[in-house]
Design a protein around this motif. Structure first.
Motif, PDB file in Angstrom:
ATOM      1  N   LEU A 132      56.198  54.212 128.931  1.00  0.00           N
ATOM      2  CA  LEU A 132      55.444  53.475 127.944  1.00  0.00           C
ATOM      3  C   LEU A 132      56.042  52.769 126.647  1.00  0.00           C
ATOM      4  O   LEU A 132      55.028  51.704 127.203  1.00  0.00           O
ATOM      5  N   THR A 133      56.988  52.749 127.172  1.00  0.00           N
ATOM      6  CA  THR A 133      57.670  51.810 125.515  1.00  0.00           C
ATOM      7  C   THR A 133      57.861  50.831 126.312  1.00  0.00           C
ATOM      8  O   THR A 133      57.577  49.747 125.614  1.00  0.00           O
ATOM      9  N   ALA A 134      58.303  50.546 127.586  1.00  0.00           N
ATOM     10  CA  ALA A 134      58.595  49.798 128.761  1.00  0.00           C
ATOM     11  C   ALA A 134      56.621  49.358 129.276  1.00  0.00           C
ATOM     12  O   ALA A 134      56.310  47.933 128.654  1.00  0.00           O
ATOM     13  N   ILE A 135      55.904  49.800 129.507  1.00  0.00           N
ATOM     14  CA  ILE A 135      54.670  49.128 129.293  1.00  0.00           C
ATOM     15  C   ILE A 135      53.047  49.123 128.163  1.00  0.00           C
ATOM     16  O   ILE A 135      53.043  47.557 128.042  1.00  0.00           O
ATOM     17  N   ALA A 136      53.927  49.465 127.204  1.00  0.00           N
ATOM     18  CA  ALA A 136      53.144  48.962 126.403  1.00  0.00           C
ATOM     19  C   ALA A 136      53.839  47.509 125.528  1.00  0.00           C
ATOM     20  O   ALA A 136      53.289  46.761 125.474  1.00  0.00           O
ATOM     21  N   THR A 137      55.284  47.440 125.932  1.00  0.00           N
ATOM     22  CA  THR A 137      55.949  46.378 124.981  1.00  0.00           C
ATOM     23  C   THR A 137      55.749  44.765 126.697  1.00  0.00           C
ATOM     24  O   THR A 137      55.178  44.022 126.185  1.00  0.00           O
ATOM     25  N   LEU A 138      55.281  44.969 127.819  1.00  0.00           N
ATOM     26  CA  LEU A 138      54.828  44.630 128.925  1.00  0.00           C
ATOM     27  C   LEU A 138      52.993  44.454 128.509  1.00  0.00           C
ATOM     28  O   LEU A 138      52.344  43.266 128.874  1.00  0.00           O
ATOM     29  N   HIS A 139      52.358  44.861 128.078  1.00  0.00           N
ATOM     30  CA  HIS A 139      51.380  44.603 127.673  1.00  0.00           C
ATOM     31  C   HIS A 139      50.215  44.629 126.556  1.00  0.00           C
ATOM     32  O   HIS A 139      49.213  44.718 125.471  1.00  0.00           O
ATOM     33  N   GLY A 140      51.225  45.032 125.442  1.00  0.00           N
ATOM     34  CA  GLY A 140      50.775  44.675 124.101  1.00  0.00           C
ATOM     35  C   GLY A 140      50.107  46.000 122.854  1.00  0.00           C
ATOM     36  O   GLY A 140      50.181  47.023 124.452  1.00  0.00           O
ATOM     37  N   ASP A 141      49.752  45.290 122.077  1.00  0.00           N
ATOM     38  CA  ASP A 141      49.075  46.920 120.929  1.00  0.00           C
ATOM     39  C   ASP A 141      47.985  47.433 122.064  1.00  0.00           C
ATOM     40  O   ASP A 141      47.614  48.904 121.081  1.00  0.00           O
ATOM     41  N   VAL A 142      47.630  46.716 122.649  1.00  0.00           N
ATOM     42  CA  VAL A 142      45.687  47.724 123.123  1.00  0.00           C
ATOM     43  C   VAL A 142      46.084  48.850 124.030  1.00  0.00           C
ATOM     44  O   VAL A 142      46.343  49.562 123.957  1.00  0.00           O
ATOM     45  N   LEU A 143      47.051  48.194 124.881  1.00  0.00           N
ATOM     46  CA  LEU A 143      47.231  49.341 125.737  1.00  0.00           C
ATOM     47  C   LEU A 143      47.604  50.546 124.765  1.00  0.00           C
ATOM     48  O   LEU A 143      47.832  51.193 125.190  1.00  0.00           O
ATOM     49  N   GLY A 144      49.114  49.825 124.554  1.00  0.00           N
ATOM     50  CA  GLY A 144      49.863  51.449 123.837  1.00  0.00           C
ATOM     51  C   GLY A 144      49.072  52.056 122.304  1.00  0.00           C
ATOM     52  O   GLY A 144      48.906  53.490 122.662  1.00  0.00           O
ATOM     53  N   ARG A 145      48.132  51.762 121.786  1.00  0.00           N
ATOM     54  CA  ARG A 145      46.858  52.695 121.655  1.00  0.00           C
ATOM     55  C   ARG A 145      46.112  53.175 121.930  1.00  0.00           C
ATOM     56  O   ARG A 145      46.015  54.138 121.930  1.00  0.00           O
ATOM     57  N   LEU A 151      62.362  51.566 140.606  1.00  0.00           N
ATOM     58  CA  LEU A 151      61.180  51.568 140.328  1.00  0.00           C
ATOM     59  C   LEU A 151      60.135  52.233 140.171  1.00  0.00           C
ATOM     60  O   LEU A 151      60.378  53.541 140.915  1.00  0.00           O
ATOM     61  N   VAL A 152      59.190  53.005 139.546  1.00  0.00           N
ATOM     62  CA  VAL A 152      58.105  53.166 139.195  1.00  0.00           C
ATOM     63  C   VAL A 152      57.098  52.593 139.216  1.00  0.00           C
ATOM     64  O   VAL A 152      56.711  51.530 138.548  1.00  0.00           O
ATOM     65  N   THR A 153      55.971  53.176 139.853  1.00  0.00           N
ATOM     66  CA  THR A 153      54.810  53.019 140.391  1.00  0.00           C
ATOM     67  C   THR A 153      53.574  53.154 139.467  1.00  0.00           C
ATOM     68  O   THR A 153      53.548  55.306 138.592  1.00  0.00           O
ATOM     69  N   VAL A 154      53.592  52.952 138.293  1.00  0.00           N
ATOM     70  CA  VAL A 154      52.546  52.682 137.312  1.00  0.00           C
ATOM     71  C   VAL A 154      51.286  52.654 137.502  1.00  0.00           C
ATOM     72  O   VAL A 154      50.676  51.269 137.918  1.00  0.00           O
ATOM     73  N   ARG A 155      50.553  53.523 137.575  1.00  0.00           N
ATOM     74  CA  ARG A 155      48.437  53.329 137.839  1.00  0.00           C
ATOM     75  C   ARG A 155      47.670  53.750 136.462  1.00  0.00           C
ATOM     76  O   ARG A 155      47.969  54.478 136.162  1.00  0.00           O
ATOM     77  N   TYR A 156      47.367  53.417 136.234  1.00  0.00           N
ATOM     78  CA  TYR A 156      46.705  52.990 135.038  1.00  0.00           C
ATOM     79  C   TYR A 156      44.449  52.928 135.611  1.00  0.00           C
ATOM     80  O   TYR A 156      44.779  52.471 136.334  1.00  0.00           O
ATOM     81  N   PHE A 157      44.201  53.602 134.544  1.00  0.00           N
ATOM     82  CA  PHE A 157      43.050  54.589 134.944  1.00  0.00           C
ATOM     83  C   PHE A 157      41.944  54.750 133.517  1.00  0.00           C
ATOM     84  O   PHE A 157      41.902  53.935 132.638  1.00  0.00           O
ATOM     85  N   ALA A 158      40.546  54.069 134.230  1.00  0.00           N
ATOM     86  CA  ALA A 158      39.488  53.196 132.706  1.00  0.00           C
ATOM     87  C   ALA A 158      39.716  52.529 131.245  1.00  0.00           C
ATOM     88  O   ALA A 158      40.108  51.244 131.985  1.00  0.00           O
ATOM     89  N   GLY A 159      40.138  53.058 130.618  1.00  0.00           N
ATOM     90  CA  GLY A 159      40.009  51.986 129.539  1.00  0.00           C
ATOM     91  C   GLY A 159      42.071  51.488 129.965  1.00  0.00           C
ATOM     92  O   GLY A 159      41.971  50.482 129.819  1.00  0.00           O
ATOM     93  N   ALA A 160      42.671  52.530 130.236  1.00  0.00           N
ATOM     94  CA  ALA A 160      44.201  52.068 130.259  1.00  0.00           C
ATOM     95  C   ALA A 160      44.152  50.289 130.960  1.00  0.00           C
ATOM     96  O   ALA A 160      44.983  49.682 130.892  1.00  0.00           O
ATOM     97  N   ARG A 161      43.382  50.787 132.533  1.00  0.00           N
ATOM     98  CA  ARG A 161      43.343  49.930 133.112  1.00  0.00           C
ATOM     99  C   ARG A 161      42.971  48.027 132.697  1.00  0.00           C
ATOM    100  O   ARG A 161      43.322  47.061 132.576  1.00  0.00           O
ATOM    101  N   ALA A 162      41.624  48.387 131.963  1.00  0.00           N
ATOM    102  CA  ALA A 162      40.635  47.639 131.067  1.00  0.00           C
ATOM    103  C   ALA A 162      41.933  47.155 130.094  1.00  0.00           C
ATOM    104  O   ALA A 162      42.155  45.464 130.018  1.00  0.00           O
TER     105      ALA A 162
END
Length: 84
Positions: free
Chosen positions: A35-48, A3-14
């Motif tokens: 990064l690949t895993a979280i982009a898959t979980l959250h979609g293109d907006v986070l990927g960008r 397990l890895v804890t991923v923390r998002y800030f500002a636009g990444a959090r949104a």
């Protein structure tokens, strides 16, 4: 698996819709794997957002996306910030 804890800030959090989450990754996973895993979980907006983001691994800047992620580590996703 680890397990890895991923923390998002500002636009990444949104883009992610969460402040923090635990992500299960294979043993010996890299920053890029996370990064690949979280982009898959959250979609293109986070990927960008992540295209221009910087990352901290346990509070230390990491630029090498091949860096290994030990279990229990924290990965911060920091998009560019405006202002000073």
């Amino acid at each position: 698996m680890g397990l890895v804890t991923v923390r998002y800030f500002a636009g990444a959090r949104a883009a992610a819709g969460v402040h923090e989450e635990k992500v299960e990754l294979p043993t010996d996973a890299t920053v890029q794997d996370a990064l690949t895993a979280i982009a898959t979980l959250h979609g293109d907006v986070l990927g960008r957002v992540m295209l221009s983001a910087s990352f901290l691994l346990d509070g230390v800047a990491v630029r090498d996306r091949a860096a290994r992620l030990p279990e229990g580590t924290a990965l911060d996703v920091l998009p560019p910030f405006a202002g000073g």
